[in-house]
Design a protein around this motif. Structure first.
Motif, mmCIF file in Angstrom:
data_model
loop_
_atom_site.group_PDB
_atom_site.id
_atom_site.type_symbol
_atom_site.label_atom_id
_atom_site.label_comp_id
_atom_site.label_asym_id
_atom_site.label_seq_id
_atom_site.Cartn_x
_atom_site.Cartn_y
_atom_site.Cartn_z
ATOM 1 N N ARG A 255 3.198 -19.862 -43.920
ATOM 2 C CA ARG A 255 4.794 -20.026 -44.291
ATOM 3 C C ARG A 255 5.533 -21.401 -42.773
ATOM 4 N N CYS B 190 9.761 -24.095 -44.859
ATOM 5 C CA CYS B 190 10.878 -23.695 -45.492
ATOM 6 C C CYS B 190 11.712 -25.191 -46.959
ATOM 7 N N LYS C 197 12.264 -24.343 -58.804
ATOM 8 C CA LYS C 197 11.402 -23.765 -59.253
ATOM 9 C C LYS C 197 10.363 -22.764 -60.132
ATOM 10 N N VAL D 242 7.885 -26.667 -59.671
ATOM 11 C CA VAL D 242 6.799 -26.605 -58.196
ATOM 12 C C VAL D 242 5.640 -25.241 -58.421
ATOM 13 N N ILE E 8 2.339 -23.120 -57.590
ATOM 14 C CA ILE E 8 1.562 -22.737 -55.923
ATOM 15 C C ILE E 8 0.263 -23.103 -56.531
ATOM 16 N N TYR F 266 1.605 -31.832 -52.199
ATOM 17 C CA TYR F 266 2.353 -32.905 -51.373
ATOM 18 C C TYR F 266 2.215 -33.893 -50.358
ATOM 19 N N GLN G 95 0.935 -27.883 -48.702
ATOM 20 C CA GLN G 95 0.669 -26.975 -50.080
ATOM 21 C C GLN G 95 1.369 -25.761 -50.115
ATOM 22 N N ILE G 96 2.095 -25.711 -51.617
ATOM 23 C CA ILE G 96 2.987 -24.819 -51.402
ATOM 24 C C ILE G 96 2.134 -23.490 -52.032
ATOM 25 N N THR G 97 2.587 -22.149 -51.373
ATOM 26 C CA THR G 97 1.603 -21.224 -50.812
ATOM 27 C C THR G 97 2.774 -19.924 -51.593
ATOM 28 N N TYR H 284 10.235 -22.055 -51.423
ATOM 29 C CA TYR H 284 9.329 -21.524 -50.869
ATOM 30 C C TYR H 284 9.311 -21.887 -49.835
ATOM 31 N N CYS I 212 5.770 -23.035 -47.786
ATOM 32 C CA CYS I 212 4.113 -24.269 -47.699
ATOM 33 C C CYS I 212 3.244 -23.795 -46.452
ATOM 34 N N ILE J 273 6.869 -21.150 -58.532
ATOM 35 C CA ILE J 273 7.539 -20.263 -58.319
ATOM 36 C C ILE J 273 8.388 -18.712 -59.180
#
Length: 218
Positions: free
Chosen positions: A62, A65, A99, A102, A104, A108, A116-118, A148, A150, A176
Motif C-alpha cells: 500500500r 494511493c 476502477k 484498472v 489488480i 504502470y 503495480q496495482i495491488t 486503489y 500500489c 478494481i
C-alpha cells in the motif's frame, strides 16, 4: 480506458499532521496531503509521505494511493460541494484510470518508477472527518469508487508532470471495481472470491481476508 492517455492531475504527499474536525476535535492523520513538484518513490512510499494509522494504512502493498479525478465531479454534484484535490488522501489524482478499467496486478510506469496495482483502497471514517460529508463514506463503498493502492517494483523520482503508462496489463483482467464488489459484499459466493484470489499479485492483506471467507464457505 487503458489505452487512453493518463493525466496526472495532482501529485501530493505529506507526513501525518493535526487535523481539526467536528466541534473542536483533533486527530493526527496523513489524509491532508500537500501538492508537490517532485518526490522520490521508494518501496515504502513517497519520501516525505506517511500515514497516521500504520495498522490499516501503509506498507509495501500500500505504498501509493491513487484516485480517479472523474469521480470528483460526481461527488461534487451529488453533495453540492467542491472537494479539494487529494480530498481522499491520495498521492496521485489521475484521469483515465477508472476502477472498471484498472486491474489488480497491472504494472504502470510512473515517472522514473514502476508501480503495480495491488488492491482497492478501504475507505475509513477519516474521510468523513476530512470532508464533513456524513453520507460520502457510505456512497464510496456502495459505488466501489474507493481509489486503489500500489506496490513499488522500481524506485525512482516522480514529478508533478510525470507520465503514467500501462506497461504490463494483467492477464486475469480482475478490475478494481470487481475486486471491491467481492471484498465489500460479504454475501459474495465462492466464484467471485476465487476469481480475485487467482491474481497472484493481490495484496497479502486482501488475500488473507478473502481466503478466510472462502474457507468458511467450503
Amino acid at each position: 480506458m487503458e489505452n487512453s492517455k493518463i493525466e496526472l492531475v495532482n501529485f501530493a504527499v505529506s507526513m501525518p499532521k493535526k487535523m481539526k474536525y467536528g466541534t473542536g476535535k483533533e486527530m493526527e492523520t496523513g489524509i491532508c496531503k500537500d501538492t508537490v513538484e517532485e518526490a522520490f518513490l521508494s518501496k515504502q512510499g513517497f519520501r516525505g509521505d506517511g500515514v497516521g494509522d500504520l495498522r490499516h494504512h501503509g506498507g509495501l502493498d500500500r505504498a501509493v494511493c491513487m484516485y480517479s479525478y472523474e469521480h470528483y465531479s460526481l461527488w461534487n454534484q451529488e453533495f453540492q460541494t467542491s472537494l479539494p484535490l487529494s480530498a481522499f488522501g491520495e498521492n496521485l489524482t489521475v484521469t483515465n484510470m477508472l476502477k472498471r478499467d484498472v486491474c489488480i496486478g497491472a504494472v504502470y510506469r510512473l515517472g522514473d518508477a514502476v508501480i503495480q496495482i495491488t488492491q482497492g483502497r478501504i475507505p475509513c471514517s477519516t474521510i468523513t472527518k476530512r470532508t464533513n460529508i456524513p453520507h460520502l463514506l457510505k456512497r464510496i463503498v456502495e459505488t466501489g469508487f474507493t481509489g486503489y493502492l500500489c506496490r513499488v517494483l522500481k524506485e525512482g523520482i516522480v514529478r508533478k508532470d510525470s507520465d503514467i503508462t500501462l506497461i504490463e496489463p494483467h492477464p486475469k483482467r480482475v478490475s478494481i471495481l470487481f475486486g471491491n464488489r467481492v471484498y465489500f459484499d460479504k454475501h459474495q459466493g465462492r466464484e467471485g472470491i476465487q476469481k480475485v484470489l487467482e491474481v497472484e499479485e493481490l495484496a497479502d492483506d486482501w488475500r488473507e481476508k478473502l481466503a478466510g471467507r472462502l474457507d468458511k464457505l467450503i
